[in-house]
Design an enzyme around this catalytic site. Structure first.
Site, PDB file in Angstrom:
ATOM      1  N   ASP A 263      -0.251   5.154   0.766  1.00 29.29           N
ATOM      2  CA  ASP A 263      -0.532   6.219   1.731  1.00 29.29           C
ATOM      3  C   ASP A 263      -0.541   5.693   3.166  1.00 29.29           C
ATOM      4  O   ASP A 263      -1.326   4.812   3.510  1.00 29.29           O
ATOM      5  CB  ASP A 263      -1.880   6.871   1.412  1.00 29.29           C
ATOM      6  CG  ASP A 263      -1.892   7.523   0.039  1.00 29.29           C
ATOM      7  OD1 ASP A 263      -1.007   8.349  -0.213  1.00 29.29           O
ATOM      8  OD2 ASP A 263      -2.769   7.195  -0.776  1.00 29.29           O
TER       9      ASP A 263
ATOM     10  N   ASP B 193       0.860  -1.164   0.000  1.00 26.85           N
ATOM     11  CA  ASP B 193       0.000   0.000   0.000  1.00 26.85           C
ATOM     12  C   ASP B 193       0.907   1.229   0.000  1.00 26.85           C
ATOM     13  O   ASP B 193       2.097   1.136   0.320  1.00 26.85           O
ATOM     14  CB  ASP B 193      -0.890  -0.027   1.250  1.00 26.85           C
ATOM     15  CG  ASP B 193      -1.680   1.240   1.439  1.00 26.85           C
ATOM     16  OD1 ASP B 193      -2.442   1.602   0.522  1.00 26.85           O
ATOM     17  OD2 ASP B 193      -1.534   1.881   2.493  1.00 26.85           O
TER      18      ASP B 193
ATOM     19  N   LYS C 296     -10.125  -0.949  -3.378  1.00 28.29           N
ATOM     20  CA  LYS C 296     -10.172  -1.474  -2.021  1.00 28.29           C
ATOM     21  C   LYS C 296     -11.444  -0.974  -1.342  1.00 28.29           C
ATOM     22  O   LYS C 296     -11.852   0.154  -1.599  1.00 28.29           O
ATOM     23  CB  LYS C 296      -8.947  -1.007  -1.227  1.00 28.29           C
ATOM     24  CG  LYS C 296      -7.609  -1.424  -1.831  1.00 28.29           C
ATOM     25  CD  LYS C 296      -6.452  -0.801  -1.037  1.00 28.29           C
ATOM     26  CE  LYS C 296      -5.124  -1.080  -1.683  1.00 28.29           C
ATOM     27  NZ  LYS C 296      -3.994  -0.483  -0.939  1.00 28.29           N
TER      28      LYS C 296
ATOM     29  N   ASP D  14      -1.839  -0.571   6.067  1.00 29.91           N
ATOM     30  CA  ASP D  14      -1.935   0.195   7.321  1.00 29.91           C
ATOM     31  C   ASP D  14      -3.369   0.525   7.708  1.00 29.91           C
ATOM     32  O   ASP D  14      -3.578   1.203   8.715  1.00 29.91           O
ATOM     33  CB  ASP D  14      -1.130   1.498   7.210  1.00 29.91           C
ATOM     34  CG  ASP D  14      -1.876   2.585   6.447  1.00 29.91           C
ATOM     35  OD1 ASP D  14      -2.434   2.281   5.369  1.00 29.91           O
ATOM     36  OD2 ASP D  14      -1.909   3.731   6.924  1.00 29.91           O
TER      37      ASP D  14
END
Length: 223
Positions: free
Chosen positions: A15, A13, A145, A170
């Site tokens: 960000d 991922d 997502k 995250d």
């Protein structure tokens, strides 16, 4: 036949995982909502955490009385985020070192982001596009997502079995996507242990032996 601990790829991922952009995303959302006459409050920050732009636009639209249309709000959010990204982003601790170790070991690294391609390409320039075999951005798969499509698309483009890949995430949204795709998952940051995945405080705690143990199932979920 690959060995049980064969690590086909590491799918990252972006960000909040590789680069410190969570505050920039929140500021962009807050700016757009404020401009539409619907200021966001502290509770909105958690609701927007990890959301792709289309879902963030829906959240903002749920607060406004004069609906400008989802496409318009998505464009405003993307523009506000891009302006902030262009001023620079900081790789998170351990990110570049881990990517470099994967490159040296010949293990493909893939960027799998819910952010638009415009944002992804800017970040790739900053972090180092040469460190990634390929990237998947919003719009590169049928659904974003938390659907599994982005991770399935990444594995398919590599010709890899998702079960032989580790996803590094995250947020609950990203974790749901990676798990639904069948990837082993490791989460970075202060996620609730109830997420059911292995967590580490920073990428400085992640190395190749750990990634291989995750693929082989030697690290119990939630450890």
């Amino acid at each position: 036949m690959p060995s049980p601990d064969h690590l086909a790829a590491v799918l990252f991922d972006m960000d909040g995982t590789l680069v410190d952009t969570e505050d920039l995303w929140w500021d962009a959302c807050a700016e757009v909502a404020r401009g539409l006459g619907a200021p966001l409050g502290p509770g909105d920050r958690q609701a927007l955490f990890g959301l792709p732009v289309e879902d963030a636009a829906a959240h903002v639209l749920g607060r406004v009385s004069d609906d400008p249309g989802r496409d318009s709000v998505e464009a405003m959010l993307t523009g506000a985020f891009v302006r902030r990204i262009e001023n620079g982003v900081t790789p998170l601790p351990g990110a570049v070192a881990l990517l470099e170790s994967l490159r040296v070991a010949g293990v493909p690294a893939v960027l799998v982001s819910a952010s638009p391609r415009t944002v992804v390409d800017i970040v790739l320039e900053i972090v180092g596009g040469h460190l990634f075999r390929l990237s998947v951005a919003a719009g590169d798969s049928a659904r974003n997502k938390p659907a599994p499509d982005p991770y399935l698309a990444a594995a398919s483009r590599l010709g890899a079995d998702p079960a032989a890949c580790v996803a590094v995430e995250d947020s609950p949204t990203g974790i749901a996507s990676a798990r639904a795709a069948g990837c082993a998952v490791i989460a970075v940051g202060p996620l609730d242990a109830a997420s059911g995945v292995t967590t580490v405080p920073t990428l400085e705690s992640v190395d190749l032996p750990l990634l291989r143990r995750l693929v082989s199932g030697q690290v119990p979920p939630g450890a």
